[in-house]
Design a protein around this motif. Structure first.
Motif, PDB file in Angstrom:
ATOM      1  N   ALA A 273     -44.888 -33.089 -78.029  1.00  0.00           N
ATOM      2  CA  ALA A 273     -44.668 -31.796 -78.673  1.00  0.00           C
ATOM      3  C   ALA A 273     -43.551 -31.903 -79.699  1.00  0.00           C
ATOM      4  O   ALA A 273     -42.669 -32.762 -79.596  1.00  0.00           O
ATOM      5  CB  ALA A 273     -44.315 -30.736 -77.633  1.00  0.00           C
ATOM      6  N   GLN A 274     -43.595 -31.027 -80.670  1.00  0.00           N
ATOM      7  CA  GLN A 274     -42.483 -30.879 -81.605  1.00  0.00           C
ATOM      8  C   GLN A 274     -41.467 -29.947 -80.945  1.00  0.00           C
ATOM      9  O   GLN A 274     -41.711 -28.748 -80.838  1.00  0.00           O
ATOM     10  CB  GLN A 274     -42.977 -30.272 -82.916  1.00  0.00           C
ATOM     11  CG  GLN A 274     -44.069 -31.053 -83.618  1.00  0.00           C
ATOM     12  CD  GLN A 274     -44.582 -30.328 -84.835  1.00  0.00           C
ATOM     13  OE1 GLN A 274     -43.821 -29.989 -85.736  1.00  0.00           O
ATOM     14  NE2 GLN A 274     -45.891 -30.088 -84.873  1.00  0.00           N
TER      15      GLN A 274
ATOM     16  N   ARG B  11     -51.789 -32.198 -71.338  1.00  0.00           N
ATOM     17  CA  ARG B  11     -53.143 -31.658 -71.201  1.00  0.00           C
ATOM     18  C   ARG B  11     -53.429 -30.660 -72.323  1.00  0.00           C
ATOM     19  O   ARG B  11     -54.521 -30.656 -72.908  1.00  0.00           O
ATOM     20  CB  ARG B  11     -53.311 -31.004 -69.831  1.00  0.00           C
ATOM     21  CG  ARG B  11     -53.246 -31.982 -68.664  1.00  0.00           C
ATOM     22  CD  ARG B  11     -53.407 -31.276 -67.324  1.00  0.00           C
ATOM     23  NE  ARG B  11     -54.762 -30.768 -67.163  1.00  0.00           N
ATOM     24  CZ  ARG B  11     -55.783 -31.488 -66.694  1.00  0.00           C
ATOM     25  NH1 ARG B  11     -55.596 -32.763 -66.360  1.00  0.00           N
ATOM     26  NH2 ARG B  11     -56.971 -30.962 -66.577  1.00  0.00           N
ATOM     27  N   LEU B  12     -52.453 -29.806 -72.603  1.00  0.00           N
ATOM     28  CA  LEU B  12     -52.631 -28.850 -73.693  1.00  0.00           C
ATOM     29  C   LEU B  12     -52.872 -29.560 -75.017  1.00  0.00           C
ATOM     30  O   LEU B  12     -53.772 -29.202 -75.787  1.00  0.00           O
ATOM     31  CB  LEU B  12     -51.397 -27.955 -73.815  1.00  0.00           C
ATOM     32  CG  LEU B  12     -51.313 -26.708 -72.946  1.00  0.00           C
ATOM     33  CD1 LEU B  12     -49.970 -26.029 -73.158  1.00  0.00           C
ATOM     34  CD2 LEU B  12     -52.449 -25.742 -73.245  1.00  0.00           C
ATOM     35  N   ALA B  13     -52.050 -30.553 -75.296  1.00  0.00           N
ATOM     36  CA  ALA B  13     -52.165 -31.275 -76.558  1.00  0.00           C
ATOM     37  C   ALA B  13     -53.511 -31.977 -76.686  1.00  0.00           C
ATOM     38  O   ALA B  13     -54.023 -32.173 -77.794  1.00  0.00           O
ATOM     39  CB  ALA B  13     -51.025 -32.275 -76.692  1.00  0.00           C
ATOM     40  N   ALA B  14     -54.099 -32.355 -75.542  1.00  0.00           N
ATOM     41  CA  ALA B  14     -55.400 -33.036 -75.538  1.00  0.00           C
ATOM     42  C   ALA B  14     -56.563 -32.061 -75.464  1.00  0.00           C
ATOM     43  O   ALA B  14     -57.728 -32.487 -75.426  1.00  0.00           O
ATOM     44  CB  ALA B  14     -55.462 -34.012 -74.371  1.00  0.00           C
TER      45      ALA B  14
ATOM     46  N   HIS C  63     -52.909 -32.631 -83.058  1.00  0.00           N
ATOM     47  CA  HIS C  63     -51.814 -31.700 -83.360  1.00  0.00           C
ATOM     48  C   HIS C  63     -50.783 -31.719 -82.246  1.00  0.00           C
ATOM     49  O   HIS C  63     -51.123 -31.560 -81.067  1.00  0.00           O
ATOM     50  CB  HIS C  63     -52.375 -30.291 -83.514  1.00  0.00           C
ATOM     51  CG  HIS C  63     -51.319 -29.239 -83.608  1.00  0.00           C
ATOM     52  ND1 HIS C  63     -50.458 -29.136 -84.677  1.00  0.00           N
ATOM     53  CD2 HIS C  63     -50.979 -28.241 -82.743  1.00  0.00           C
ATOM     54  CE1 HIS C  63     -49.638 -28.117 -84.476  1.00  0.00           C
ATOM     55  NE2 HIS C  63     -49.937 -27.566 -83.316  1.00  0.00           N
ATOM     56  N   LEU C  64     -49.516 -31.927 -82.616  1.00  0.00           N
ATOM     57  CA  LEU C  64     -48.443 -31.826 -81.630  1.00  0.00           C
ATOM     58  C   LEU C  64     -47.975 -30.385 -81.603  1.00  0.00           C
ATOM     59  O   LEU C  64     -47.447 -29.874 -82.601  1.00  0.00           O
ATOM     60  CB  LEU C  64     -47.276 -32.749 -81.988  1.00  0.00           C
ATOM     61  CG  LEU C  64     -47.521 -34.253 -81.900  1.00  0.00           C
ATOM     62  CD1 LEU C  64     -46.225 -35.006 -82.188  1.00  0.00           C
ATOM     63  CD2 LEU C  64     -48.073 -34.638 -80.550  1.00  0.00           C
TER      64      LEU C  64
ATOM     65  N   ALA D  88     -37.232 -19.945 -84.205  1.00  0.00           N
ATOM     66  CA  ALA D  88     -37.892 -20.801 -83.214  1.00  0.00           C
ATOM     67  C   ALA D  88     -39.053 -20.067 -82.554  1.00  0.00           C
ATOM     68  O   ALA D  88     -40.140 -20.629 -82.381  1.00  0.00           O
ATOM     69  CB  ALA D  88     -36.880 -21.258 -82.165  1.00  0.00           C
ATOM     70  N   LEU D  89     -38.839 -18.795 -82.198  1.00  0.00           N
ATOM     71  CA  LEU D  89     -39.902 -18.014 -81.589  1.00  0.00           C
ATOM     72  C   LEU D  89     -41.059 -17.809 -82.556  1.00  0.00           C
ATOM     73  O   LEU D  89     -42.236 -17.842 -82.157  1.00  0.00           O
ATOM     74  CB  LEU D  89     -39.368 -16.656 -81.130  1.00  0.00           C
ATOM     75  CG  LEU D  89     -38.562 -16.628 -79.829  1.00  0.00           C
ATOM     76  CD1 LEU D  89     -38.041 -15.217 -79.562  1.00  0.00           C
ATOM     77  CD2 LEU D  89     -39.411 -17.093 -78.649  1.00  0.00           C
ATOM     78  N   ALA D  90     -40.748 -17.582 -83.806  1.00  0.00           N
ATOM     79  CA  ALA D  90     -41.790 -17.326 -84.793  1.00  0.00           C
ATOM     80  C   ALA D  90     -42.747 -18.511 -84.917  1.00  0.00           C
ATOM     81  O   ALA D  90     -43.937 -18.335 -85.205  1.00  0.00           O
ATOM     82  CB  ALA D  90     -41.160 -17.001 -86.137  1.00  0.00           C
ATOM     83  N   ARG D  91     -42.248 -19.741 -84.693  1.00  0.00           N
ATOM     84  CA  ARG D  91     -43.074 -20.942 -84.826  1.00  0.00           C
ATOM     85  C   ARG D  91     -43.683 -21.393 -83.505  1.00  0.00           C
ATOM     86  O   ARG D  91     -44.655 -22.164 -83.504  1.00  0.00           O
ATOM     87  CB  ARG D  91     -42.230 -22.089 -85.390  1.00  0.00           C
ATOM     88  CG  ARG D  91     -41.704 -21.875 -86.799  1.00  0.00           C
ATOM     89  CD  ARG D  91     -41.070 -23.151 -87.331  1.00  0.00           C
ATOM     90  NE  ARG D  91     -39.968 -23.612 -86.480  1.00  0.00           N
ATOM     91  CZ  ARG D  91     -38.705 -23.280 -86.667  1.00  0.00           C
ATOM     92  NH1 ARG D  91     -38.363 -22.461 -87.657  1.00  0.00           N
ATOM     93  NH2 ARG D  91     -37.762 -23.750 -85.869  1.00  0.00           N
ATOM     94  N   ALA D  92     -43.125 -20.954 -82.394  1.00  0.00           N
ATOM     95  CA  ALA D  92     -43.464 -21.541 -81.087  1.00  0.00           C
ATOM     96  C   ALA D  92     -44.909 -21.301 -80.678  1.00  0.00           C
ATOM     97  O   ALA D  92     -45.407 -20.178 -80.715  1.00  0.00           O
ATOM     98  CB  ALA D  92     -42.531 -20.988 -80.019  1.00  0.00           C
TER      99      ALA D  92
END
Length: 337
Positions: free
Chosen positions: A34-35, A317-320, A5-6, A53-57
């Motif tokens: 990241a997206q 690191r987060l994405a992994a 997941h990005l 943008a905040l709602a999806r972040a």
């Protein structure tokens, strides 16, 4: 966040900093992780364009100019999992609610410590050679100094006192190792064994001030350190001593320091002052024993990319699904800048 997941990320800072923090090759690497829309940089969380943008972040990539992440902002970002700060201190940015929500916080403060320590090392070396005094004398007389005038000049065995084993302080201690200095350290959170491992001798603040030729401030700006160098403590610094401040002006009693500098008993190298900037009529602009710079020790110009690299590393690191390497914990705020 699973590796497949990005995470959805949003920039929140003054957009003027974005190209220096994330030049094109680094931005490309970020967008592979990241997206994120590089054309959307939020400065006002209440702006209509910020709401979707905040709602999806899931991640906010913040920097200088980012507004405080208050309760309303966090309510508008229900999916937020991490704040990655492409600057130094997060103290003015985050509050208790963030940690109560379980949002992870990371800061590039370690990267910002590098140029501050480099600046400080340069100033220590120049101060040890009495560079600024000799420059002023050379301007006035157009002659070389006499042997008598250089008798107290030099860096061999110069005693340097470092106040604060902060990230900057530790980096400076590392940079001082190759030189023939005697290094003293004061930090209430460090013991003698750790100080020795850092290349310094642990002493009280009063002993450091009394026995150092050059005193360099690297303590955090917290209530306990406000005006820590007051009139009485400044008086402990030996005649002809040099104070270097690249931390915060509030750590020093400005009026007391001004009196010492006007009297000519001490010299100072000040990248930070209180207030900042100083009023135009301040005598510190004109004194030959004061070297003022406009808060330039921290990351500037191409040095900002170092901060961006730390953020991209953290995002990867987060994405992994790995833990953050530069996480700021809630308990840290009580004793860090």
């Amino acid at each position: 966040m699973p590796s497949a997941h990005l995470p959805r990320a949003v920039f929140a800072m003054d957009p003027v900093h974005l190209p220096l923090l994330f030049p094109e090759p680094l931005m490309a690497r970020l967008r592979q992780t990241a997206q994120i829309d590089p054309t959307l940089v939020v400065r006002d969380f209440t702006a209509p364009a910020a709401a979707p943008a905040l709602a999806r972040a899931e991640v906010l990539v913040t920097g200088w100019g980012c507004p405080r992440l208050d309760t309303d902002t966090l309510a508008a970002a229900p999916n937020l999992r991490a704040v990655l700060h492409a600057a130094g201190s997060v103290r003015s940015l985050v509050g208790d609610t963030l940690w109560q929500r379980g949002v992870a916080v990371s800061s590039a403060v370690t990267g910002n410590a590098v140029p501050v320590a480099e600046y400080t090392l340069a100033m220590i070396l120049l101060a040890g050679k009495d560079t600024f005094t000799h420059r002023e004398r050379y301007r006035a007389t157009h002659t070389y100094p006499t042997t008598a005038e250089t008798a107290a000049t030099g860096n061999l065995g110069r005693r340097v006192g470092v106040i604060g084993a902060s990230r900057v302080g530790r980096r400076l201690l590392e940079l001082l190792r190759p030189y023939d200095f005697e290094v003293l350290l004061h930090d209430p959170y460090v013991d003698a064994v750790e100080a020795a491992a850092l290349g310094a001798r642990l002493v009280s603040l009063e002993d450091l001030l009394s026995h150092s030729d050059i005193v360099s401030l690297h303590a955090p700006d917290i209530p306990e350190t406000q005006r820590m160098l007051d009139r009485g403590r400044l008086a402990l610094i030996r005649d002809g001593g040099v104070l270097i401040n690249t931390s915060r002006g509030a750590l020093v009693d400005h009026d007391a320091l001004t009196d010492e500098l006007v009297a000519g008993r001490l010299s100072a190298i000040l990248d930070v002052t209180d207030p900042e900037p100083l009023p135009a009529d301040s005598p510190l602009y004109r004194l030959p024993n004061v070297y003022l710079t406009p808060h330039i020790a921290g990351s500037l110009g191409n040095e900002l990319e170092r901060l961006g690299r730390i953020v991209v590393d953290e995002l990867e690191r987060l994405a992994a699904g790995l833990p953050l390497a530069h996480e700021v914990r809630h308990a840290d705020l009580a004793r860090v800048a």
